[in-house]
Design a protein around this motif. Sequence first.
Motif, PDB file in Angstrom:
ATOM      1  N   GLU A 263       0.836  -1.218   0.000  1.00 35.27           N
ATOM      2  CA  GLU A 263       0.000   0.000   0.000  1.00 35.27           C
ATOM      3  C   GLU A 263       0.864   1.259   0.000  1.00 35.27           C
ATOM      4  O   GLU A 263       0.465   2.296  -0.515  1.00 35.27           O
ATOM      5  CB  GLU A 263      -0.923   0.006   1.222  1.00 35.27           C
ATOM      6  N   GLN A 264       2.062   1.147   0.591  1.00 35.86           N
ATOM      7  CA  GLN A 264       2.945   2.310   0.684  1.00 35.86           C
ATOM      8  C   GLN A 264       3.914   2.419  -0.491  1.00 35.86           C
ATOM      9  O   GLN A 264       4.702   3.352  -0.563  1.00 35.86           O
ATOM     10  CB  GLN A 264       3.785   2.223   1.974  1.00 35.86           C
ATOM     11  N   LEU A 265       3.869   1.414  -1.361  1.00 38.43           N
ATOM     12  CA  LEU A 265       4.836   1.364  -2.464  1.00 38.43           C
ATOM     13  C   LEU A 265       4.261   2.046  -3.701  1.00 38.43           C
ATOM     14  O   LEU A 265       3.126   1.761  -4.100  1.00 38.43           O
ATOM     15  CB  LEU A 265       5.163  -0.102  -2.785  1.00 38.43           C
ATOM     16  N   ASP A 266       5.032   2.914  -4.307  1.00 37.22           N
ATOM     17  CA  ASP A 266       4.612   3.593  -5.532  1.00 37.22           C
ATOM     18  C   ASP A 266       4.052   2.574  -6.530  1.00 37.22           C
ATOM     19  O   ASP A 266       4.680   1.545  -6.794  1.00 37.22           O
ATOM     20  CB  ASP A 266       5.842   4.304  -6.132  1.00 37.22           C
ATOM     21  N   ALA A 267       2.866   2.876  -7.063  1.00 35.70           N
ATOM     22  CA  ALA A 267       2.191   1.931  -7.975  1.00 35.70           C
ATOM     23  C   ALA A 267       2.994   1.668  -9.233  1.00 35.70           C
ATOM     24  O   ALA A 267       2.744   0.699  -9.952  1.00 35.70           O
ATOM     25  CB  ALA A 267       0.811   2.459  -8.338  1.00 35.70           C
ATOM     26  N   ARG A 268       3.967   2.513  -9.553  1.00 37.56           N
ATOM     27  CA  ARG A 268       4.757   2.305 -10.766  1.00 37.56           C
ATOM     28  C   ARG A 268       5.868   1.273 -10.575  1.00 37.56           C
ATOM     29  O   ARG A 268       6.483   0.828 -11.531  1.00 37.56           O
ATOM     30  CB  ARG A 268       5.359   3.637 -11.232  1.00 37.56           C
ATOM     31  N   VAL A 269       6.135   0.921  -9.313  1.00 39.80           N
ATOM     32  CA  VAL A 269       7.207  -0.052  -9.058  1.00 39.80           C
ATOM     33  C   VAL A 269       6.688  -1.461  -9.363  1.00 39.80           C
ATOM     34  O   VAL A 269       5.624  -1.861  -8.874  1.00 39.80           O
ATOM     35  CB  VAL A 269       7.666   0.029  -7.582  1.00 39.80           C
TER      36      VAL A 269
END
Length: 332
Positions: A263-269
């Motif tokens: 949830e905290q990770l950039d969606a582009r990763v």
Amino acid sequence: MRGLVDGDRTSPGPPYTNPRSVARRRFGGKVFRVAVDAGFSCPVRDGTRATAGCLFCSIDGFRPPASRPKLALSEQVRRALPGLRRRYPAATGYLVYLQPYTSTHGPPERLAAALAEARRCPGTLGIVVGTRPDALPDVVLDLLAATARETYLQVELGVQSTDDATLRAMRRGHTWAQARRAIALLKARGLHVGAHMILGTPWEPAPSQIAGARRLSAAGIDAVKLHHLQVLRGSALASLRHPALWSLPSWRTYAQLAADFLEQLDARVVVERLCAVAPRRMLLAPRWGVRETIVRAEICRILRKRGSRQGTACRPTHGPRMGVLKTKESQQ
Ligand code: SF4
């Protein structure tokens, strides 16, 4: 790689950015990796910086099955391909993965030769280079950048944690600041950067582990591989008798932690791995007794139940990600 995945936000697929959709767009279909041992060493094993190695490391735990350090890299690929092609019959091609130890440690000429040989392997679509954040001198960065102008190249960094106390406990021999700087240097040369992370360690409170996703996002990584702390036969960790190491998180607790992290990770990763369980012959603890697919499904179930997905709780970052060292988050 980043610009390729925006569409995943609305797709009915998994609630995270998975490598399959990225591979489809980048390579036109599925790809698999051929892990090879190019004969490199490791600076915290060979005496360059230390000799004991990382606390959790059991080199046999991740040595590629087809690895034959005495065999030429191209011969390792040639021998591994038939089995992998049977396993991935629909794949468009493969990436050569310089996996064990630290593939940028040693004479740059050796790396140059390995990269050149990997590029010559028939049908290869690119190269993945596994290394440590403290093994990237300028000459190596230039070499990687030159190769990336000719073929797809991703560097996989063993970051493992963004918490220095945890890195010390794991005897990594580098800090989070060094990892952040390595990411920035690689990104400045236009390279794709993946980070290996270990969740569920007993040295770092869960909120800090989860915040690691924001730190990695702000640092500009392109991909991440997650797994939990495992006590492997033959590792230094196995000889420690601290009770915390023998009561590591259950698979359900890990799934919660991984969901929080996503949830905290950039969606582009791109999330290249959500879970990895060592072979039973190697694994001392924790013995979950469930397959990786079950853990993966549980992580997805948790996110869907919450109505969230990767990046839901991540502050968006804007603009080119080369300057992220200046952001507050990345300076933690
Ligand atoms: S995990 Fe990597 S860096 Fe650590 S001892 Fe093992 S090979 Fe070396």
